[in-house]
Motif scaffolding. Structure first.
Motif, PDB file in Angstrom:
ATOM      1  N   GLU A  68       0.819  -1.209   0.000  1.00 41.18           N
ATOM      2  CA  GLU A  68       0.000   0.000   0.000  1.00 41.18           C
ATOM      3  C   GLU A  68       0.858   1.267   0.000  1.00 41.18           C
ATOM      4  O   GLU A  68       0.574   2.222  -0.742  1.00 41.18           O
ATOM      5  CB  GLU A  68      -0.938   0.020   1.203  1.00 41.18           C
ATOM      6  CG  GLU A  68      -1.867   1.238   1.199  1.00 41.18           C
ATOM      7  CD  GLU A  68      -2.855   1.244   2.344  1.00 41.18           C
ATOM      8  OE1 GLU A  68      -3.705   2.151   2.388  1.00 41.18           O
ATOM      9  OE2 GLU A  68      -2.778   0.343   3.212  1.00 41.18           O
ATOM     10  N   ASP A  69       1.913   1.284   0.813  1.00 39.98           N
ATOM     11  CA  ASP A  69       2.764   2.470   0.868  1.00 39.98           C
ATOM     12  C   ASP A  69       3.473   2.692  -0.464  1.00 39.98           C
ATOM     13  O   ASP A  69       3.622   3.839  -0.915  1.00 39.98           O
ATOM     14  CB  ASP A  69       3.793   2.327   1.991  1.00 39.98           C
ATOM     15  CG  ASP A  69       3.176   2.552   3.371  1.00 39.98           C
ATOM     16  OD1 ASP A  69       1.953   2.771   3.440  1.00 39.98           O
ATOM     17  OD2 ASP A  69       3.922   2.511   4.370  1.00 39.98           O
ATOM     18  N   VAL A  70       3.939   1.636  -1.081  1.00 36.76           N
ATOM     19  CA  VAL A  70       4.616   1.760  -2.381  1.00 36.76           C
ATOM     20  C   VAL A  70       3.658   2.306  -3.434  1.00 36.76           C
ATOM     21  O   VAL A  70       4.005   3.199  -4.218  1.00 36.76           O
ATOM     22  CB  VAL A  70       5.201   0.405  -2.827  1.00 36.76           C
ATOM     23  CG1 VAL A  70       5.706   0.488  -4.271  1.00 36.76           C
ATOM     24  CG2 VAL A  70       6.329  -0.028  -1.901  1.00 36.76           C
ATOM     25  N   VAL A  71       2.429   1.799  -3.445  1.00 38.07           N
ATOM     26  CA  VAL A  71       1.439   2.273  -4.414  1.00 38.07           C
ATOM     27  C   VAL A  71       1.100   3.745  -4.163  1.00 38.07           C
ATOM     28  O   VAL A  71       0.921   4.531  -5.100  1.00 38.07           O
ATOM     29  CB  VAL A  71       0.174   1.396  -4.377  1.00 38.07           C
ATOM     30  CG1 VAL A  71      -0.909   1.965  -5.297  1.00 38.07           C
ATOM     31  CG2 VAL A  71       0.499  -0.035  -4.800  1.00 38.07           C
ATOM     32  N   LYS A  72       1.029   4.137  -2.896  1.00 37.42           N
ATOM     33  CA  LYS A  72       0.797   5.552  -2.577  1.00 37.42           C
ATOM     34  C   LYS A  72       1.895   6.436  -3.160  1.00 37.42           C
ATOM     35  O   LYS A  72       1.623   7.484  -3.768  1.00 37.42           O
ATOM     36  CB  LYS A  72       0.747   5.751  -1.061  1.00 37.42           C
ATOM     37  CG  LYS A  72      -0.561   5.377  -0.400  1.00 37.42           C
ATOM     38  CD  LYS A  72      -0.473   5.688   1.091  1.00 37.42           C
ATOM     39  CE  LYS A  72      -1.754   5.322   1.834  1.00 37.42           C
ATOM     40  NZ  LYS A  72      -1.633   5.590   3.286  1.00 37.42           N
ATOM     41  N   VAL A  73       3.145   6.021  -2.967  1.00 40.58           N
ATOM     42  CA  VAL A  73       4.271   6.809  -3.466  1.00 40.58           C
ATOM     43  C   VAL A  73       4.239   6.881  -4.988  1.00 40.58           C
ATOM     44  O   VAL A  73       4.439   7.950  -5.578  1.00 40.58           O
ATOM     45  CB  VAL A  73       5.605   6.218  -2.966  1.00 40.58           C
ATOM     46  CG1 VAL A  73       6.780   6.838  -3.714  1.00 40.58           C
ATOM     47  CG2 VAL A  73       5.768   6.451  -1.472  1.00 40.58           C
TER      48      VAL A  73
ATOM     49  N   LEU B 204       3.049  10.037  -9.969  1.00 34.86           N
ATOM     50  CA  LEU B 204       2.224  10.341 -11.135  1.00 34.86           C
ATOM     51  C   LEU B 204       1.671  11.764 -11.046  1.00 34.86           C
ATOM     52  O   LEU B 204       1.629  12.495 -12.039  1.00 34.86           O
ATOM     53  CB  LEU B 204       1.074   9.331 -11.247  1.00 34.86           C
ATOM     54  CG  LEU B 204       0.023   9.590 -12.337  1.00 34.86           C
ATOM     55  CD1 LEU B 204       0.653   9.527 -13.720  1.00 34.86           C
ATOM     56  CD2 LEU B 204      -1.118   8.575 -12.229  1.00 34.86           C
ATOM     57  N   LEU B 205       1.261  12.149  -9.843  1.00 29.52           N
ATOM     58  CA  LEU B 205       0.766  13.505  -9.627  1.00 29.52           C
ATOM     59  C   LEU B 205       1.861  14.533  -9.877  1.00 29.52           C
ATOM     60  O   LEU B 205       1.664  15.506 -10.634  1.00 29.52           O
ATOM     61  CB  LEU B 205       0.243  13.644  -8.192  1.00 29.52           C
ATOM     62  CG  LEU B 205      -0.035  15.064  -7.693  1.00 29.52           C
ATOM     63  CD1 LEU B 205      -1.182  15.691  -8.469  1.00 29.52           C
ATOM     64  CD2 LEU B 205      -0.328  15.062  -6.193  1.00 29.52           C
TER      65      LEU B 205
ATOM     66  N   ASP C   5      -5.283  12.684  -0.641  1.00 29.52           N
ATOM     67  CA  ASP C   5      -5.631  13.171   0.700  1.00 29.52           C
ATOM     68  C   ASP C   5      -6.619  12.233   1.377  1.00 29.52           C
ATOM     69  O   ASP C   5      -6.488  11.926   2.577  1.00 29.52           O
ATOM     70  CB  ASP C   5      -6.225  14.585   0.612  1.00 29.52           C
ATOM     71  CG  ASP C   5      -5.167  15.670   0.572  1.00 29.52           C
ATOM     72  OD1 ASP C   5      -4.171  15.551   1.304  1.00 29.52           O
ATOM     73  OD2 ASP C   5      -5.335  16.635  -0.200  1.00 29.52           O
ATOM     74  N   GLN C   6      -7.605  11.790   0.624  1.00 32.64           N
ATOM     75  CA  GLN C   6      -8.594  10.869   1.187  1.00 32.64           C
ATOM     76  C   GLN C   6      -7.940   9.532   1.523  1.00 32.64           C
ATOM     77  O   GLN C   6      -8.200   8.948   2.579  1.00 32.64           O
ATOM     78  CB  GLN C   6      -9.742  10.667   0.187  1.00 32.64           C
ATOM     79  CG  GLN C   6     -10.505  11.935  -0.155  1.00 32.64           C
ATOM     80  CD  GLN C   6     -11.085  12.616   1.067  1.00 32.64           C
ATOM     81  OE1 GLN C   6     -11.831  12.005   1.837  1.00 32.64           O
ATOM     82  NE2 GLN C   6     -10.733  13.889   1.264  1.00 32.64           N
ATOM     83  N   TRP C   7      -7.101   9.058   0.650  1.00 34.12           N
ATOM     84  CA  TRP C   7      -6.428   7.768   0.846  1.00 34.12           C
ATOM     85  C   TRP C   7      -5.495   7.828   2.053  1.00 34.12           C
ATOM     86  O   TRP C   7      -5.421   6.889   2.852  1.00 34.12           O
ATOM     87  CB  TRP C   7      -5.641   7.433  -0.415  1.00 34.12           C
ATOM     88  CG  TRP C   7      -5.101   6.034  -0.479  1.00 34.12           C
ATOM     89  CD1 TRP C   7      -5.262   5.035   0.429  1.00 34.12           C
ATOM     90  CD2 TRP C   7      -4.308   5.491  -1.539  1.00 34.12           C
ATOM     91  NE1 TRP C   7      -4.624   3.886   0.022  1.00 34.12           N
ATOM     92  CE2 TRP C   7      -4.027   4.150  -1.196  1.00 34.12           C
ATOM     93  CE3 TRP C   7      -3.815   6.000  -2.726  1.00 34.12           C
ATOM     94  CZ2 TRP C   7      -3.269   3.322  -2.008  1.00 34.12           C
ATOM     95  CZ3 TRP C   7      -3.064   5.172  -3.547  1.00 34.12           C
ATOM     96  CH2 TRP C   7      -2.798   3.851  -3.186  1.00 34.12           C
ATOM     97  N   GLY C   8      -4.804   8.945   2.210  1.00 35.72           N
ATOM     98  CA  GLY C   8      -3.877   9.079   3.326  1.00 35.72           C
ATOM     99  C   GLY C   8      -4.544   9.434   4.639  1.00 35.72           C
ATOM    100  O   GLY C   8      -3.875   9.495   5.674  1.00 35.72           O
TER     101      GLY C   8
ATOM    102  N   SER D   8       3.620  14.460   3.240  1.00 38.92           N
ATOM    103  CA  SER D   8       2.230  14.547   3.698  1.00 38.92           C
ATOM    104  C   SER D   8       1.458  13.251   3.516  1.00 38.92           C
ATOM    105  O   SER D   8       0.413  13.056   4.143  1.00 38.92           O
ATOM    106  CB  SER D   8       1.508  15.678   2.946  1.00 38.92           C
ATOM    107  OG  SER D   8       2.091  16.926   3.234  1.00 38.92           O
ATOM    108  N   LEU D   9       1.958  12.359   2.670  1.00 39.99           N
ATOM    109  CA  LEU D   9       1.310  11.056   2.508  1.00 39.99           C
ATOM    110  C   LEU D   9       1.380  10.224   3.774  1.00 39.99           C
ATOM    111  O   LEU D   9       0.473   9.434   4.063  1.00 39.99           O
ATOM    112  CB  LEU D   9       1.980  10.270   1.375  1.00 39.99           C
ATOM    113  CG  LEU D   9       1.524  10.530  -0.058  1.00 39.99           C
ATOM    114  CD1 LEU D   9       2.417   9.748  -1.008  1.00 39.99           C
ATOM    115  CD2 LEU D   9       0.068  10.129  -0.252  1.00 39.99           C
ATOM    116  N   PHE D  10       2.467  10.410   4.539  1.00 38.49           N
ATOM    117  CA  PHE D  10       2.721   9.502   5.660  1.00 38.49           C
ATOM    118  C   PHE D  10       2.903  10.194   7.003  1.00 38.49           C
ATOM    119  O   PHE D  10       2.846   9.539   8.046  1.00 38.49           O
ATOM    120  CB  PHE D  10       3.974   8.664   5.369  1.00 38.49           C
ATOM    121  CG  PHE D  10       3.904   7.895   4.089  1.00 38.49           C
ATOM    122  CD1 PHE D  10       3.158   6.731   4.003  1.00 38.49           C
ATOM    123  CD2 PHE D  10       4.554   8.349   2.952  1.00 38.49           C
ATOM    124  CE1 PHE D  10       3.080   6.030   2.826  1.00 38.49           C
ATOM    125  CE2 PHE D  10       4.482   7.642   1.763  1.00 38.49           C
ATOM    126  CZ  PHE D  10       3.744   6.480   1.690  1.00 38.49           C
TER     127      PHE D  10
END
Length: 328
Positions: free
Chosen positions: A69-74, A79-80, A139-142, A195-197
């Motif tokens: 999950e953390d890798v996919v978030k990064v 991509l953003l 933001d919602q995912w994090g 800010s993701l983590f």
């Protein structure tokens, strides 16, 4: 002889097309695929530091873990920061720079007539809309209590606009424009990744803004390719204001001094090993500055960037890991 000449021409043609696709200096003309032209507008070569900045931010949070999950978030945040927001920024910049590009880089998609202005505007809006939507989703995912990544993305959107567009057009001034560019490539993606983590605190914000002065030095390197057009149109880039030699010295001093300053801060928080590694990574940068850039900035700008910048971006990651380790 003719076979050798033909082979060399084919090789140069392939090299020119590759450079064209990546958005690099010295590209060739003649591309007809609209999708390749759109990609050229987005300058994929410029995505790399923003993608790397996200990694550094995740590292500085201290809460990134090697799990799916953390890798996919990064990767999603990459991509953003890269294709969407850097692509938006570069397309917007090409839109407002179409007159100066007609002088400096006439092979660019807009001055060459490869793509129409309405098509460019559509691309800008799609990339911006996609970037804002993805930021809100992150933001919602994090689980962010307030939309930190969306706010950072909006800040980047505004900074990109005032950098390229009148009446402010920050790029007209070598100091303000290059610092805005440096902050966009170092601080903003770093903040998004952090800010993701973790909680984005003022220490991280200030340190990355200081680090962005090194990014200012990197941005100056890109001004050398357009010094003729900048001078013609009255843009006050640093090579125009201080001359090629003076701007080269400003560039390398900004790059080196502020990295060493960050190393000094790491020592102050007892992260001595990371500080030592960062200093060791500055040494080869100084070496390549002397070998290539300071001797001939106009001829060796690309060679210098290819040689020295890997050490700079590794230093950014070392700093991120140090901050994460320190718990700041």
């Amino acid at each position: 002889m003719s076979d050798s000449t033909s082979s060399q021409e084919q090789s140069e043609n392939r090299s020119g097309k590759t450079r064209q696709m990546l958005g690099m200096k010295g590209a060739s003309t003649g591309e007809t695929s609209v999708w390749k032209i759109r990609l050229q507008l987005m300058k994929p070569i410029t995505w790399i530091p923003l993608i790397w900045g996200v990694v550094c931010g995740a590292a500085s949070s201290g809460d990134f873990h090697w799990q799916v999950e953390d890798v996919v978030k990064v990767v999603t945040c990459m991509l953003l920061s890269g294709p969407l927001m850097a692509g938006y920024t570069q397309t917007l910049n090409d839109f407002y720079d179409r007159e100066i590009d007609a002088i400096n880089e006439p092979y660019r998609p807009i001055p060459s007539g490869a793509i129409t202005v309405p098509q460019v505007i559509t691309q800008i809006l799609i990339l911006l809309g996609g970037g804002l939507a993805l930021a809100y989703g992150l933001d919602q995912w994090g689980g962010n209590a307030y939309p930190k990544i969306t706010i950072i993305t909006l800040l980047g959107t505004f900074l990109a606009y005032i950098y390229s567009a009148p009446p402010l057009k920050l790029k007209q001034n070598g100091w303000f424009g290059n610092y805005a560019l440096g902050a966009s490539y170092i601080a903003l993606p770093w903040w998004a990744g952090h800010s993701l983590f973790g909680d984005l605190n003022w220490i991280i914000i200030v340190l990355t803004l200081i680090y962005s002065f090194a990014g200012l030095g990197i941005a100056v390197v890109n001004d050398f390719k357009s010094v003729e057009g900048d001078r013609t149109l009255g843009l006050k880039s640093l090579p125009v204001m201080f001359g090629v030699g003076g701007a080269a010295w400003i560039s390398v001093l900004m790059i080196d001094i502020f990295q060493l300053g960050i190393a000094g801060y790491l020592i102050s928080i007892q992260e001595n090993l990371y500080a030592t590694i960062l200093v060791l990574l500055v040494i080869p940068q100084i070496t390549f500055q002397d070998m290539y850039f300071l001797r001939s900035p106009l001829e060796n700008d690309v060679k210098y960037q290819a040689s020295a910048q890997p050490f700079l971006v590794l230093g950014m990651l070392v700093t991120g890991l140090a901050l994460g380790h320190s718990g700041i």
